[in-house]
Motif scaffolding. Sequence first.
Motif, short mmCIF file in Angstrom:
data_model
loop_
_atom_site.label_atom_id
_atom_site.label_comp_id
_atom_site.label_asym_id
_atom_site.label_seq_id
_atom_site.Cartn_x
_atom_site.Cartn_y
_atom_site.Cartn_z
N LEU A 124 0.53 -1.30 -0.13
CA LEU A 124 0.04 -0.07 0.26
C LEU A 124 1.03 1.25 -0.17
O LEU A 124 0.59 2.12 -0.81
CB LEU A 124 -0.84 -0.10 1.19
N SER A 125 1.72 1.41 0.96
CA SER A 125 2.61 2.47 0.89
C SER A 125 3.90 2.57 0.47
O SER A 125 4.57 3.61 0.26
CB SER A 125 2.70 3.16 2.74
N TYR A 131 1.42 -5.81 4.01
CA TYR A 131 1.46 -4.68 4.47
C TYR A 131 2.00 -4.25 5.89
O TYR A 131 1.97 -5.20 6.43
CB TYR A 131 -0.17 -4.17 4.53
N ALA A 171 0.28 1.34 7.91
CA ALA A 171 -0.37 1.81 6.55
C ALA A 171 -2.05 1.32 6.40
O ALA A 171 -2.85 2.39 5.90
CB ALA A 171 0.40 1.51 5.27
N VAL A 172 -2.38 0.23 6.93
CA VAL A 172 -3.51 -0.15 6.64
C VAL A 172 -4.58 0.53 7.79
O VAL A 172 -5.62 0.82 7.34
CB VAL A 172 -3.63 -1.87 6.96
N GLU A 178 -4.17 3.60 8.75
CA GLU A 178 -4.16 5.02 8.04
C GLU A 178 -5.18 4.93 6.95
O GLU A 178 -6.09 5.92 6.98
CB GLU A 178 -2.84 5.62 7.69
N TYR A 179 -5.22 3.79 6.32
CA TYR A 179 -6.24 3.75 5.08
C TYR A 179 -7.46 3.66 5.58
O TYR A 179 -8.61 4.01 5.43
CB TYR A 179 -5.84 2.52 4.27
N ASP A 197 -8.87 6.83 6.96
CA ASP A 197 -9.28 8.07 5.88
C ASP A 197 -9.08 7.26 4.51
O ASP A 197 -8.23 7.49 4.06
CB ASP A 197 -8.18 9.13 6.02
N LYS A 198 -10.39 6.80 4.20
CA LYS A 198 -10.34 5.98 2.69
C LYS A 198 -10.66 7.05 1.79
O LYS A 198 -10.22 6.63 0.33
CB LYS A 198 -11.61 4.92 2.75
N ARG A 216 -4.45 7.66 -2.78
CA ARG A 216 -3.10 6.71 -2.82
C ARG A 216 -3.30 6.39 -4.02
O ARG A 216 -3.93 5.91 -4.99
CB ARG A 216 -3.49 5.78 -1.86
N ALA A 243 -4.68 2.48 -4.14
CA ALA A 243 -5.95 2.28 -3.49
C ALA A 243 -6.63 1.08 -3.95
O ALA A 243 -7.46 0.13 -2.98
CB ALA A 243 -6.85 3.40 -3.50
#
Length: 305
Positions: free
Chosen positions: A39-40, A57, A61-62, A64-65, A68-69, A73, A76
């Motif tokens: 992801l990041s 992952y 990072a998960v 944070e996703y 705030d989806k 990113r 995404a």
Amino acid sequence: MGCDGGTIPKRHELVKGPKKVEKVDKNAELAAKWKYCALSQEKLKRPIVACELGRLYNKDAVIEYLLDKSAERPNAEVVAHIRGIKDVKELNLTDNPAWEGERRNIKGDCYEDMNCAMFICPVVGLEMNGKHKFLYLQTCGCVFSERALREVKTEICHKCGDPFQEDDLVMLNGTKEEVEKLQNAMEERRSKAKTAKKSKKSKDAKVSKSQDSTGSCDTTETKSASLNGEGSSGSCSDSAPGPSTSGECSKTLKAPAGPIAGSKRSIQGMRDKSETYKSIFTSHSSAKRTKDQMSNWVTHTPYHF
């Protein structure tokens, strides 16, 4: 147009042929999958989690996703199937003793082995660098190589001893066919959980309705019983004294301890009372005034009899 000034063009400069397909370096591709977060795109560091499709992952990072989806990113679509923190499993990895971390090859004057991985298989000792297939258990999160599970067949985890089934095994960074199989299994598992949840809700609703109906019946019964008791008490009190003909009235009604309000006090009952009790009332001799205490001009007084 062009080709002036004594320039001599070559054929490949004038004739455009088909573009060559750019080949991706396998080592770079494996390093991107097994050493960096999907992801990041940052380096993997503990705690490391894996989804139901086998992607790796960083847990931060998960989170944070999930918080705030709506943020933009670059990758995404990789986490579109993750609905919550329960859809990922924290991995129980085994460190590689040969891994030196960021301290290795600081000067750049020695050979750097790109195939050296941070983690290994605890049973066979294979490095988790992408050249060997690795799986993790959804029950406990322990990670093993496919060779270890194939050679040492067991239904108990080699590392923590928890029991598992074949459906609990998830391939890490598998091929397209393996990812499609995992996605189908994930969709089937989620549909089953959804139907089970709906059936449970319907059962709970039925139970609550039945409880409400029984509670309303109880309340109506108590109300009717109270009303019947009041009516029977009134009928019994109005009726003449004597033995009651109905057994219910005799059970529910009791004789009052003192004189009933509104009824005339009997003379016999007043005779039995003490003098202090009798002195409360104005009819007692102590409440009457003598002729000397009475004035002639007073026409009426409640104490004058």
